[in-house]
Design an enzyme around this catalytic site. Structure first.
Site, short mmCIF file in Angstrom:
data_model
loop_
_atom_site.label_atom_id
_atom_site.label_comp_id
_atom_site.label_asym_id
_atom_site.label_seq_id
_atom_site.Cartn_x
_atom_site.Cartn_y
_atom_site.Cartn_z
N GLU A 66 -5.10 -12.19 -6.86
CA GLU A 66 -4.84 -11.35 -5.69
C GLU A 66 -5.11 -12.20 -4.45
O GLU A 66 -6.25 -12.56 -4.18
CB GLU A 66 -5.73 -10.10 -5.69
CG GLU A 66 -5.50 -9.25 -4.45
CD GLU A 66 -5.99 -7.82 -4.57
OE1 GLU A 66 -6.86 -7.54 -5.40
OE2 GLU A 66 -5.48 -6.97 -3.79
N ASP A 113 -0.25 0.15 -4.56
CA ASP A 113 -1.67 0.48 -4.62
C ASP A 113 -1.97 1.68 -3.73
O ASP A 113 -1.76 1.62 -2.51
CB ASP A 113 -2.46 -0.76 -4.13
CG ASP A 113 -3.97 -0.57 -4.20
OD1 ASP A 113 -4.43 0.50 -4.65
OD2 ASP A 113 -4.69 -1.51 -3.80
N ASP A 121 -13.96 -6.61 -9.88
CA ASP A 121 -14.15 -7.51 -8.73
C ASP A 121 -15.49 -8.21 -8.93
O ASP A 121 -16.53 -7.55 -9.05
CB ASP A 121 -14.15 -6.68 -7.44
CG ASP A 121 -14.26 -7.55 -6.19
OD1 ASP A 121 -15.14 -8.44 -6.16
OD2 ASP A 121 -13.49 -7.32 -5.24
N GLU A 125 -11.45 -1.36 -9.57
CA GLU A 125 -12.02 -2.42 -8.73
C GLU A 125 -13.39 -2.05 -8.17
O GLU A 125 -14.17 -2.92 -7.81
CB GLU A 125 -11.05 -2.75 -7.58
CG GLU A 125 -10.92 -1.62 -6.55
CD GLU A 125 -9.87 -1.87 -5.49
OE1 GLU A 125 -8.73 -2.19 -5.87
OE2 GLU A 125 -10.17 -1.74 -4.30
N LYS A 136 0.83 -1.20 0.00
CA LYS A 136 0.00 0.00 0.00
C LYS A 136 0.87 1.25 0.00
O LYS A 136 1.84 1.34 0.75
CB LYS A 136 -0.91 0.01 1.25
CG LYS A 136 -1.93 -1.11 1.24
CD LYS A 136 -2.87 -1.02 0.06
CE LYS A 136 -3.92 -2.12 0.10
NZ LYS A 136 -4.77 -2.08 -1.11
N GLU A 158 -1.42 0.97 -8.83
CA GLU A 158 -2.87 0.73 -8.79
C GLU A 158 -3.60 1.92 -8.17
O GLU A 158 -3.15 2.49 -7.18
CB GLU A 158 -3.11 -0.54 -7.96
CG GLU A 158 -4.55 -0.96 -7.81
CD GLU A 158 -4.64 -2.37 -7.22
OE1 GLU A 158 -3.77 -3.21 -7.52
OE2 GLU A 158 -5.58 -2.63 -6.45
N HIS A 177 -9.66 -8.06 -9.17
CA HIS A 177 -9.49 -7.66 -7.77
C HIS A 177 -10.14 -8.72 -6.88
O HIS A 177 -11.15 -9.31 -7.26
CB HIS A 177 -10.18 -6.31 -7.54
CG HIS A 177 -10.19 -5.84 -6.12
ND1 HIS A 177 -11.30 -5.94 -5.32
CD2 HIS A 177 -9.23 -5.28 -5.37
CE1 HIS A 177 -11.01 -5.43 -4.12
NE2 HIS A 177 -9.76 -5.02 -4.12
CA CA Z 1 -6.74 -2.20 -4.68
#
Ligand code: CA
Length: 362
Positions: A317, A182, A257, A234, A154, A208, A284
């Site tokens: 993922e 991300d 997703d 996502e 992250k 991302e 995702h």
């Molecule tokens: Ca994400």
């Protein structure tokens, strides 16, 4: 075969060790699950982000065949049902269709290009730690030690945190492991470009959600400005929401997703649109064992693009954060071995649900 009942379950997993992405802290993880029951004794399971109302279920689902999944989808949508709830119903319908035909869902989608999928470890969140960098380095090394060849961390916490910690993680894992970052939409265009230029020096697999999902022009600018693949979307719901992102090539990688975008029925349309526009699809996944199994069937069915000798990997993922509804909801848990996950081979989703978990976290 007719649908006779739909049960809905809203469950919450309380997180013991809270974590943060660029936008918010996570202390609880709520999930929306449905069980669709038919008159021949087959029931199917689905996961969405919300559950449909009783009225929506009675009007559009009860009395229909699960093979009418397109008709059910349109019926729910036209009457204003949230796409996050339609996703749950749709996944359950595909689970039933697979069970009725004694086939895994990937076969209903057109067959499996692969029965094992390379996973990337999703973790490396920000946590309350005395030395956050040391904690991230230790966590990244543990993923490499478990055999993962790819991971995602992250960012979106400002240039100082991002630049320092991405470089530290890259140094810790060496050059041979794929690393994505991300930002969870935490930046504006200017910051995304400024920070992204520095982060790209760490040989990133992708950057991302640098900015808000609906800023198509912003994504186009960022994609032109940075020497790194840009991914996102996502949170987008319904195939039309993806139209401009894909047509205008605002992304290198689109990440629908299955439990948000509208289930298998809608995911297939999005994947077709992505293919037509030469945008790569990497789903995702951040949910329970139901979403994990559904995502694996989709990944099994995504063709390599291009169909090269050494293709770009179809990546799952694989959420490494604590969540009993991912690790215990399937009676036989879906695990990785050296960073590789096998697509469930049983009929439908290929998992059996541990109902005790739904009571425990209900
Ligand atoms: Ca994400």
């Amino acid at each position: 075969m007719k649908i006779v009942d739909v049960k809905t379950y809203s469950v919450v997993y309380p997180v013991q060790d809270p974590f943060s992405n660029g936008m918010r802290w996570t202390r609880q993880r709520p999930f929306a699950i449905v069980e669709v029951i038919t008159d021949n004794g087959i029931s199917g399971w689905g996961e969405g982000t919300t559950v449909p109302t009783r009225r929506a279920i009675d009007l559009n689902v009860i009395g229909r065949s699960p093979f009418e999944h397109e008709v059910i989808w349109e019926g729910l949508h036209s009457q204003g049902t949230d796409t996050g709830a339609i996703s749950a119903i749709d996944i359950a319908l595909w689970d039933i269709m697979g069970k009725a035909l004694d086939q895994p869902i990937c076969n209903l989608l057109g067959g499996a290009f692969r029965d094992r999928v390379q996973a990337y470890a999703t973790g490396l969140f920000r946590r309350e730690r005395k030395d956050p960098t040391a904690a991230l380095v230790e966590e990244a090394r543990s993923y490499a030690d478990q055999g993962f060849k790819a991971m995602k961390m992250k960012v979106g916490f400002g240039p100082e945190y991002d630049i320092k910690n991405v470089a530290a993680v890259r140094r810790a894992i060496g050059d041979d492991i794929l690393l994505a970052v991300d930002a969870n939409c935490a930046y504006d265009r200017g910051s995304a470009i400024a920070v992204g230029q520095k982060l790209a020096e760490n040989d990133l697999l992708w950057f991302e959600e640098p900015i808000s999902s609906d800023d198509v022009e912003g994504y186009i600018e960022i994609r032109r400005a940075l020497k790194v693949r840009i991914s996102g979307a996502e949170q987008l719901r319904g195939h039309r929401a993806f139209r401009r992102m894909l047509q205008e090539r605002a992304l290198d990688i689109v990440q629908p997703d299955v439990s948000i975008c509208g289930g298998f029925t809608e995911f297939r349309k999005i994947a077709a649109m992505a293919s037509a526009n030469h945008v790569r699809v990497i789903p995702h996944m951040f949910g329970t064992a139901i979403r994990l199994a559904a995502t694996l069937h989709l990944l099994a069915n995504l063709p390599d693009s291009p169909r090269a000798n050494v293709p770009f990997p179809a990546l799952l993922e694989y959420d490494m954060s604590e969540n009993a509804l991912r690790t215990e909801l399937a009676k036989e848990p879906i695990r990785h071995t050296e960073g590789i996950v096998t697509v469930p081979q049983g009929p439908g989703l290929g998992i059996e649900i541990n109902r005790d978990l739904l009571t425990k976290y209900g």
